[in-house]
Design a protein around this motif. Structure first.
Motif, PDB file in Angstrom:
ATOM      1  N   ARG A  82       0.836  -1.209   0.000  1.00  0.00           N
ATOM      2  CA  ARG A  82       0.000   0.000   0.000  1.00  0.00           C
ATOM      3  C   ARG A  82       0.875   1.264   0.000  1.00  0.00           C
ATOM      4  NH1 ARG A  82      -4.557  -0.505  -1.637  1.00  0.00           N
ATOM      5  NH2 ARG A  82      -5.384   1.170  -0.403  1.00  0.00           N
ATOM      6  N   ALA A  83       1.907   1.238  -0.804  1.00  0.00           N
ATOM      7  CA  ALA A  83       2.831   2.365  -0.923  1.00  0.00           C
ATOM      8  C   ALA A  83       2.409   3.240  -2.094  1.00  0.00           C
ATOM      9  CB  ALA A  83       4.253   1.856  -1.130  1.00  0.00           C
ATOM     10  N   ASN A  84       2.891   4.459  -2.101  1.00  0.00           N
ATOM     11  CA  ASN A  84       2.595   5.390  -3.173  1.00  0.00           C
ATOM     12  C   ASN A  84       3.364   4.970  -4.425  1.00  0.00           C
ATOM     13  OD1 ASN A  84       3.190   7.967  -4.781  1.00  0.00           O
ATOM     14  ND2 ASN A  84       1.513   8.565  -3.414  1.00  0.00           N
ATOM     15  N   VAL A  85       2.638   4.650  -5.488  1.00  0.00           N
ATOM     16  CA  VAL A  85       3.249   4.133  -6.719  1.00  0.00           C
ATOM     17  C   VAL A  85       4.154   5.173  -7.392  1.00  0.00           C
ATOM     18  CG1 VAL A  85       2.774   3.218  -9.027  1.00  0.00           C
ATOM     19  CG2 VAL A  85       1.467   2.397  -7.062  1.00  0.00           C
ATOM     20  N   PRO A  86       3.709   6.426  -7.586  1.00  0.00           N
ATOM     21  CA  PRO A  86       4.612   7.387  -8.235  1.00  0.00           C
ATOM     22  C   PRO A  86       5.909   7.634  -7.450  1.00  0.00           C
ATOM     23  CG  PRO A  86       2.382   8.264  -8.198  1.00  0.00           C
ATOM     24  CD  PRO A  86       2.381   7.020  -7.377  1.00  0.00           C
ATOM     25  N   VAL A  87       5.827   7.682  -6.144  1.00  0.00           N
ATOM     26  CA  VAL A  87       7.031   7.895  -5.330  1.00  0.00           C
ATOM     27  C   VAL A  87       7.959   6.694  -5.453  1.00  0.00           C
ATOM     28  CG1 VAL A  87       7.871   8.133  -2.956  1.00  0.00           C
ATOM     29  CG2 VAL A  87       5.957   9.513  -3.745  1.00  0.00           C
ATOM     30  N   ALA A  88       7.392   5.488  -5.401  1.00  0.00           N
ATOM     31  CA  ALA A  88       8.222   4.285  -5.540  1.00  0.00           C
ATOM     32  C   ALA A  88       8.914   4.267  -6.898  1.00  0.00           C
ATOM     33  CB  ALA A  88       7.369   3.035  -5.359  1.00  0.00           C
TER      34      ALA A  88
END
Length: 191
Positions: A82-88
């Motif tokens: 459940r992490a932020n996709v764009p940041v990853a």
């Protein structure tokens, strides 16, 4: 079209707005259709105090450990955590042609230190550079392959340390940013 005097950040944002895919184009993609309900979950695209540090840590892990398809791997890692996709995805750019040799050398040194290895350093392949750059490149890869255990352990250690540092720094940065917003809001309401 950005103005002639626009800052670098404004130009970069305008380029991203023009070229990045929209949610609608991603929903209509044949390739994403089977997993669109998971990938396009709004929670994975929001910038929250929990999702951003997770995205940073997962992006560092994907950037360090996967030499190809780093962005795709980071996006896949972001789904279950459940992490932020764009940041990853953006954090994977920590490794690039300029930083990777340095990071590999640091990883080797960490691994050699942890294993108490006294192997020769990279100077041996460098001395052979006089015979040609191709020979130097192949001998460097042979040397790196021979240093596998030290390099592997060092890379895993460096990855873990950098992921933890990235998580902590982004979580702290988020807290400081929110505190600044609160101070600014209270200063305005006090006037």
């Amino acid at each position: 079209m950005p103005a002639a005097g626009a800052s670098v950040w404004q130009r970069l944002a305008a380029w991203g707005h023009r070229n990045l895919p929209t949610r609608e184009s991603m929903e209509s993609s044949r390739l994403l259709r089977p997993v669109a309900h998971r990938v396009l979950d709004p929670g994975l695209w929001r910038f929250t105090r929990r999702s951003v540090p997770r995205g940073v840590a997962l992006g560092v892990i994907a950037g360090f450990l996967f030499p190809v398809a780093q962005i795709a791997v980071a996006a896949l890692f972001a789904l279950p955590f459940r992490a932020n996709v764009p940041v990853a995805a953006l954090t994977t750019f920590i490794t690039n042609p300029f930083t990777t040799p340095f990071l590999w050398y640091v990883a080797y040194r960490i691994g050699a230190w942890l294993l108490r290895s006294e192997a020769a350093t990279i100077a041996q392949p460098v001395t052979e550079a006089a015979t040609g750059w191709l020979h130097w490149v192949t001998s460097t890869f042979h040397w790196l392959w021979a240093q596998g255990p030290a390099f592997g352990l060092g890379l895993l250690t460096l990855t873990a340390l950098c992921a933890l540092a990235g998580y902590a720094a982004s979580a702290l940065g988020w807290r400081l940013w929110i505190a600044r917003k609160w101070r600014h809001r209270h200063a305005k309401s006090g006037d």
